[in-house]
Design an enzyme around this catalytic site. Sequence first.
Site, PDB file in Angstrom:
ATOM      1  N   ASP A 184       0.857  -1.201   0.000  1.00 41.00           N
ATOM      2  CA  ASP A 184       0.000   0.000   0.000  1.00 41.00           C
ATOM      3  C   ASP A 184       0.887   1.244   0.000  1.00 41.00           C
ATOM      4  O   ASP A 184       1.885   1.297   0.713  1.00 41.00           O
ATOM      5  CB  ASP A 184      -0.897  -0.005   1.245  1.00 41.00           C
ATOM      6  CG  ASP A 184      -2.056   0.986   1.130  1.00 41.00           C
ATOM      7  OD1 ASP A 184      -2.082   1.781   0.175  1.00 41.00           O
ATOM      8  OD2 ASP A 184      -2.934   0.959   2.011  1.00 41.00           O
ATOM      9  N   HIS A 231      -9.754  -1.568  -7.372  1.00 38.90           N
ATOM     10  CA  HIS A 231      -9.529  -0.439  -6.455  1.00 38.90           C
ATOM     11  C   HIS A 231      -8.676   0.648  -7.124  1.00 38.90           C
ATOM     12  O   HIS A 231      -8.985   1.837  -7.030  1.00 38.90           O
ATOM     13  CB  HIS A 231      -8.864  -0.949  -5.176  1.00 38.90           C
ATOM     14  CG  HIS A 231      -8.591   0.133  -4.176  1.00 38.90           C
ATOM     15  ND1 HIS A 231      -9.581   0.924  -3.659  1.00 38.90           N
ATOM     16  CD2 HIS A 231      -7.430   0.572  -3.617  1.00 38.90           C
ATOM     17  CE1 HIS A 231      -9.057   1.799  -2.814  1.00 38.90           C
ATOM     18  NE2 HIS A 231      -7.748   1.614  -2.779  1.00 38.90           N
TER      19      HIS A 231
END
Length: 297
Positions: free
Chosen positions: A141, A211
């Site tokens: 991330d 996403h």
Amino acid sequence: MGEPQTGIFTQIGPHHHYLEFTIDDGVKTATLKSTLRDIHAAALHDTQTLVIAFGRDLHSRLSNGNAPEELRDFTEIQGIDGISAPATQRDIWFWIQGPTPDINLDVAMRISNALNGTARLDLEVLGYAYHGNRDLIGFVDGTANPKTDEDQRNAALVPNSTGGSFLLTQKWKHDLKAFNALDVSQQEAIVGRTKEDDIELEGDAMPADSHVSRTDAKEDGIALKLWRRSSPYGNVAENGLYFVAFACNIRRFDVQLNRMYGVTDDGLHDQLIHYSKAVSGAYWYVPGASELSEILS
Ligand code: HEM
């Protein structure tokens, strides 16, 4: 341009302690300012940072009505097919960052004791680094975060300002059992990057409802970049991501959230939402360093 609060860009981690407080009714502004001044002035360990942010009402109260015009409370998002993001707006946000959880806890305790009788602690999250920069879903991330100092500041700070920034926080709760039951290729299609090597999917391999596809948004040719500083939290029983992102305006958050929740004309929504649910949501203003000292004076 003023300087921002240092913790926004300083990445000392890997431990994070987040606190969200609501001010009690009837507390005098002078009392509140003096308590916050003490908290702000208290010494930290030299490897620690503390960032302080305010919700709209409190910021307006502390700054004699001078809250940035676009600052507003987070409101519930009603997305497509019954998906939704709750609003849990509170008044003050603290983010303590440091090398070990014990010294962060000391500061959190000190803040909580100082605010005793003045504010209620509504949310506390202890974040940590997981296998480098990975989320608990196993994916890296932060890769597409802006790289250079200049790009980070352009993404995060209000242009020509006091070094202030808008902030979105959302506590997300994962359903790891469901996510981990998927094949890695299915997980990669949901995120939009490969799991092991963290490479962005390309061409036909990149689903429009991944996403990354939903959050890699542009408006008038300008990439709506955020400066994300989220961290994983939790244990076996309950876990997820405390999403923390700074932006030069609130619109960037609105656009990305609307795209994630399908509040758009294309009928698409972010597939990650089926494996992780937001359980909190708030918008904050993070005053620049000297602006913070000024409004607390
Ligand atoms: C459970 C919650 C979330 C998880 C686990 C998650 C995880 C990830 C991962 C693994 C990536 C790919 C690597 C990277 O570039 O960082 C990513 C990208 C990104 N996410 Fe999230 N995220 C979550 C929520 C959100 C939310 C709420 C927003 C915005 C409101 C957001 C905005 C972004 C952006 C802007 C990117 C980069 C897209 C690009 O330009 O490639 N994320 N996220």
